[in-house]
Design a protein around this motif. Structure first.
Motif, PDB file in Angstrom:
ATOM      1  N   GLU A   5      17.207 -60.661  27.724  1.00 54.24           N
ATOM      2  CA  GLU A   5      18.463 -60.575  28.469  1.00 54.24           C
ATOM      3  C   GLU A   5      19.630 -60.260  27.545  1.00 54.24           C
ATOM      4  N   ARG A   6      19.592 -60.834  26.336  1.00 51.79           N
ATOM      5  CA  ARG A   6      20.634 -60.474  25.359  1.00 51.79           C
ATOM      6  C   ARG A   6      20.541 -58.994  25.023  1.00 51.79           C
ATOM      7  N   ARG A   7      19.299 -58.555  24.849  1.00 50.20           N
ATOM      8  CA  ARG A   7      19.077 -57.157  24.508  1.00 50.20           C
ATOM      9  C   ARG A   7      19.580 -56.235  25.626  1.00 50.20           C
ATOM     10  N   ALA A   8      19.297 -56.600  26.847  1.00 49.30           N
ATOM     11  CA  ALA A   8      19.743 -55.789  27.988  1.00 49.30           C
ATOM     12  C   ALA A   8      21.260 -55.720  28.014  1.00 49.30           C
ATOM     13  N   ALA A   9      21.913 -56.839  27.737  1.00 54.69           N
ATOM     14  CA  ALA A   9      23.375 -56.856  27.740  1.00 54.69           C
ATOM     15  C   ALA A   9      23.915 -55.941  26.644  1.00 54.69           C
ATOM     16  N   LEU A  10      23.285 -55.997  25.459  1.00 54.49           N
ATOM     17  CA  LEU A  10      23.727 -55.148  24.348  1.00 54.49           C
ATOM     18  C   LEU A  10      23.530 -53.676  24.669  1.00 54.49           C
ATOM     19  N   ASP A  11      22.359 -53.350  25.222  1.00 55.44           N
ATOM     20  CA  ASP A  11      22.078 -51.953  25.563  1.00 55.44           C
ATOM     21  C   ASP A  11      23.082 -51.454  26.589  1.00 55.44           C
ATOM     22  N   GLU A  12      23.424 -52.317  27.517  1.00 56.13           N
ATOM     23  CA  GLU A  12      24.355 -51.926  28.560  1.00 56.13           C
ATOM     24  C   GLU A  12      25.723 -51.651  27.946  1.00 56.13           C
ATOM     25  N   GLU A  13      26.161 -52.545  27.062  1.00 56.35           N
ATOM     26  CA  GLU A  13      27.449 -52.349  26.383  1.00 56.35           C
ATOM     27  C   GLU A  13      27.423 -51.086  25.527  1.00 56.35           C
ATOM     28  N   GLY A  14      26.233 -50.793  24.968  1.00 58.29           N
ATOM     29  CA  GLY A  14      26.098 -49.640  24.100  1.00 58.29           C
ATOM     30  C   GLY A  14      26.032 -48.326  24.859  1.00 58.29           C
ATOM     31  N   GLY A  15      26.093 -48.389  26.175  1.00 56.47           N
ATOM     32  CA  GLY A  15      26.138 -47.191  26.982  1.00 56.47           C
ATOM     33  C   GLY A  15      24.778 -46.584  27.281  1.00 56.47           C
ATOM     34  N   VAL A  16      23.689 -47.348  27.133  1.00 53.83           N
ATOM     35  CA  VAL A  16      22.374 -46.837  27.493  1.00 53.83           C
ATOM     36  C   VAL A  16      22.329 -46.654  29.013  1.00 53.83           C
ATOM     37  N   PRO A  17      21.941 -45.450  29.466  1.00 54.87           N
ATOM     38  CA  PRO A  17      21.886 -45.227  30.923  1.00 54.87           C
ATOM     39  C   PRO A  17      20.938 -46.221  31.584  1.00 54.87           C
ATOM     40  N   GLU A  18      21.318 -46.688  32.777  1.00 55.62           N
ATOM     41  CA  GLU A  18      20.544 -47.732  33.436  1.00 55.62           C
ATOM     42  C   GLU A  18      19.142 -47.280  33.833  1.00 55.62           C
ATOM     43  N   ASP A  19      18.940 -45.961  33.930  1.00 53.55           N
ATOM     44  CA  ASP A  19      17.627 -45.495  34.356  1.00 53.55           C
ATOM     45  C   ASP A  19      16.772 -45.029  33.185  1.00 53.55           C
ATOM     46  N   GLU A  20      17.248 -45.241  31.951  1.00 48.61           N
ATOM     47  CA  GLU A  20      16.468 -44.830  30.792  1.00 48.61           C
ATOM     48  C   GLU A  20      15.599 -45.997  30.317  1.00 48.61           C
ATOM     49  N   PRO A  21      14.277 -45.762  30.158  1.00 51.31           N
ATOM     50  CA  PRO A  21      13.417 -46.870  29.727  1.00 51.31           C
ATOM     51  C   PRO A  21      13.809 -47.357  28.334  1.00 51.31           C
ATOM     52  N   VAL A  22      13.917 -48.662  28.174  1.00 50.47           N
ATOM     53  CA  VAL A  22      14.203 -49.252  26.868  1.00 50.47           C
ATOM     54  C   VAL A  22      13.133 -50.316  26.596  1.00 50.47           C
TER      55      VAL A  22
END
Ligand code: ZN
Length: 109
Positions: A24-41
């Motif tokens: 969940e921390r990672r998801a929050a960071l990726d979101e802040e970092g501008g990773v598109p929501e539909d891109e697999p991470v």
């Protein structure tokens, strides 16, 4: 459930919760970092094996949807534990499992 089963559930729950917090921390960071929501991470498998280091990939938006309920976790296929988990969704590279025991009211968490 036997007392052994209870211990197993408690241990599994603790470990999976740690992975879930990490993800969940990672998801929050990726979101802040501008990773598109539909891109697999990549996320860590949230199974109850403390030595498991497998990764699985799913889009941020998917992770947020499936991990929103406190009783749901994402695991690599084959890492589900039928003793304490129910598979609620099957995807190509990951499964969504539910721990019905986490839904019971009256728990202290
Ligand atoms: Zn695993």
């Amino acid at each position: 459930m036997s007392s052994n089963g209870h211990q197993r559930l408690a241990r599994a729950e603790k470990n999976e919760q740690a992975y879930k917090d990490h993800n969940e921390r990672r998801a929050a960071l990726d979101e802040e970092g501008g990773v598109p929501e539909d891109e697999p991470v990549p996320f860590a498998c949230e199974c109850d094996d403390s030595s498991c280091a497998r990764a699985l990939e799913l889009p941020l938006a998917e992770y947020e949807r499936v991990s929103a309920p406190a009783d749901q976790f994402v695991v690599v296929p084959g890492h589900e534990d039928p003793e304490v988990e129910v598979v609620v969704e099957t995807h190509g590279s990951y499964l969504v499992v539910s721990k019905p025991d986490l839904k019971r009211p009256g728990r202290s968490r």
